[in-house]
Design an enzyme around this catalytic site. Structure first.
Site, PDB file in Angstrom:
ATOM      1  N   THR A  71      20.562 -36.199 -17.254  1.00 42.00           N
ATOM      2  CA  THR A  71      19.258 -36.760 -17.591  1.00 42.00           C
ATOM      3  C   THR A  71      18.349 -35.624 -18.049  1.00 42.00           C
ATOM      4  O   THR A  71      18.639 -34.457 -17.828  1.00 42.00           O
ATOM      5  CB  THR A  71      18.660 -37.528 -16.383  1.00 42.00           C
ATOM      6  OG1 THR A  71      17.632 -38.400 -16.839  1.00 42.00           O
ATOM      7  CG2 THR A  71      18.101 -36.582 -15.339  1.00 42.00           C
ATOM      8  N   CYS A  76       8.817 -35.546 -14.754  1.00 46.23           N
ATOM      9  CA  CYS A  76       9.621 -36.365 -13.849  1.00 46.23           C
ATOM     10  C   CYS A  76      10.496 -35.447 -12.992  1.00 46.23           C
ATOM     11  O   CYS A  76      10.619 -34.262 -13.281  1.00 46.23           O
ATOM     12  CB  CYS A  76      10.546 -37.289 -14.637  1.00 46.23           C
ATOM     13  SG  CYS A  76       9.688 -38.503 -15.645  1.00 46.23           S
ATOM     14  N   HIS A  93      16.065 -40.720 -11.478  1.00 45.95           N
ATOM     15  CA  HIS A  93      15.086 -40.068 -12.354  1.00 45.95           C
ATOM     16  C   HIS A  93      13.727 -40.696 -12.057  1.00 45.95           C
ATOM     17  O   HIS A  93      13.401 -41.745 -12.588  1.00 45.95           O
ATOM     18  CB  HIS A  93      15.513 -40.310 -13.810  1.00 45.95           C
ATOM     19  CG  HIS A  93      14.611 -39.700 -14.833  1.00 45.95           C
ATOM     20  ND1 HIS A  93      15.078 -39.246 -16.042  1.00 45.95           N
ATOM     21  CD2 HIS A  93      13.277 -39.489 -14.861  1.00 45.95           C
ATOM     22  CE1 HIS A  93      14.062 -38.773 -16.747  1.00 45.95           C
ATOM     23  NE2 HIS A  93      12.961 -38.923 -16.051  1.00 45.95           N
TER      24      HIS A  93
END
Lengths: 207, 212
Positions: A71, A76, A93
């Site tokens: 990812t 984040c 995530h």
């Protein structure tokens, strides 16, 4: 032009690892980035080949098959939880620290406080035993200082919230690569528990 | 993923904001920007029909599907009576080509990083400045831009802070995008605009006052 470059790199040298050592300038076509341009590919490894599985924003995936979960995070945070007994793992995530920020949101994987227990629960269900859960986290950067000044320090808050949630759920935090000003590409090998992070356009590091 | 994604390029007003107005505004700004770009490059620059997207913020990356693509972005924040985030994004290779053209050098490889950085900043200033003009003219609002900021990273990583910011105030992200194209057909860049809730409201009120 870009695609052609990728093709060229693939044909010249399909190995991820050796490409990363080629000389590069700060804005140049980064060989390691170029090789990851293709959406699904197999990571060459000295022992085994692993399929890459992408985890979308505000999503989480738990796998028991030998895969690498990947990812990209900026502010984040990617939470990688590894089950060393069952050789399984999951990646969430998360985007926001606290699920109380918005009402009626059912997406548990969006928030630090709800994603951690959900991930742990899914791992417990998938395995024969629940021992050996450990976590590694990456992300929480602040890439634009104007954004940071204006809308609180969300990256920092995310990191703090994730750590708190891990502690509340009794999961040990083994390693972290957080804060700073660069986005991170996270690759979590669920068999070995190794997490490879590339911060911005720097070299890949293992945490 | 069962949540709905709507992409509109004609007016189809949701509860609060008239998307047609935002789209109209964006188109004017993009038109100005294309004119300035054509002057810089001395060649025709065309823009795609701009689009307004409203979707849950976390669905935006899977909409563009450019997760790992190395991207150079210029970000400018407009403040004052209304607030708006504007992002101009290029693939890294594309940014190099643009910098080479602006610095009048033959090959993208001849551009040194500093020259490239300042060229991209300058380009951001011009394009975003055109937007600012359109926005101020239209709303009559006094808008002040912060200095541009530049970052080079993967597409998703650049976007996520903006999506988080939108998420704090709303369940839906509203973003405007358009693509610039050079004559040879290469896609040159994506321009994104994230209007704040305040600005969305200002625009709607303005639109109403025009109609009545």
């Amino acid at each position: 032009m870009w695609t052609r470059l990728c093709n060229l790199l693939f044909t010249v040298n399909p190995l991820n690892t050796s490409l990363a050592k080629l000389p590069q300038n700060s804005y140049g076509a980064k060989p390691s980035l170029a090789s990851s341009f293709a959406t699904s590919k197999v990571v060459q490894n000295s022992e085994k080949s692993f399929q890459e599985v992408r985890v979308d924003m505000a999503d989480m995936k738990v796998e028991t098959k030998p895969v690498v979960l990947i990812t990209n995070v900026g502010s984040c945070v990617a939470i990688c939880i590894h089950d060393s007994v069952n050789k399984s793992g999951g990646l969430a995530h998360i985007m926001l620290p606290d699920s109380k920020i918005t009402k009626n949101d059912v997406l548990v994987s969006k928030y630090a406080d709800t994603a951690v227990p959900a991930l742990a629960e899914a791992l417990r269900k998938s395995g024969r035993s629940s021992f050996g859960l450990s976590a590694k986290i990456a992300g929480g950067a602040n890439m634009f200082s104007n954004l940071k000044a204006n809308s609180l320090n969300i990256g920092e808050k995310n990191v703090e919230a994730v750590k708190e949630a891990l502690e509340n759920n009794g999961i040990k935090l083994l390693a972290e690569d957080v804060r700073g000003t660069c986005g991170r590409r996270v690759a979590f090998n669920i068999v070995t528990g190794k997490v490879h992070v590339r911060c911005g356009n720097k070299e890949v590091t293992e945490i | 993923m069962t949540e709905s994604v709507t992409t509109k390029n004609v007016e189809q007003s949701p509860e609060e904001v008239d998307l047609g107005i935002v789209l109209e505004l964006g188109s004017i700004g993009a038109g100005h920007a294309a004119t300035s770009l054509s002057e810089i490059f001395q060649e025709p620059i065309s823009i795609e029909v701009p689009k307004i997207h409203t979707m849950p913020p976390h669905m935006v990356p899977s909409h563009y599907k450019k997760h790992d693509v190395p991207t150079t972005a210029v970000y400018m924040q407009l403040r004052g009576e209304a607030e708006c985030d504007i992002l101009l994004m290029f693939e890294v290779e594309e940014a190099k080509k643009i910098a080479a053209m602006m610095n009048m050098v033959e090959s993208p490889d001849d551009v040194d990083p500093d020259m490239e950085a300042s060229a991209i900043d300058e380009l951001g200033n011009i394009v975003i400045g055109s937007f600012l003009t359109a926005l101020s003219d239209f709303t009559g609002a006094n808008l002040v831009p912060n200095p541009p900021e530049r970052a080079t990273d993967s597409f998703d990583a650049i976007l996520d802070s903006f999506l988080i910011k939108q998420m704090l105030s709303s369940d839906m992200a509203m973003l405007f995008d358009t693509q610039f194209k050079r004559a040879d057909g290469n896609i040159s860049g994506i321009l994104m605009m994230f209007p704040s809730r305040d600005l969305q409201r200002t625009l709607t009120e303005k639109a109403k006052s025009w109609v009545s």
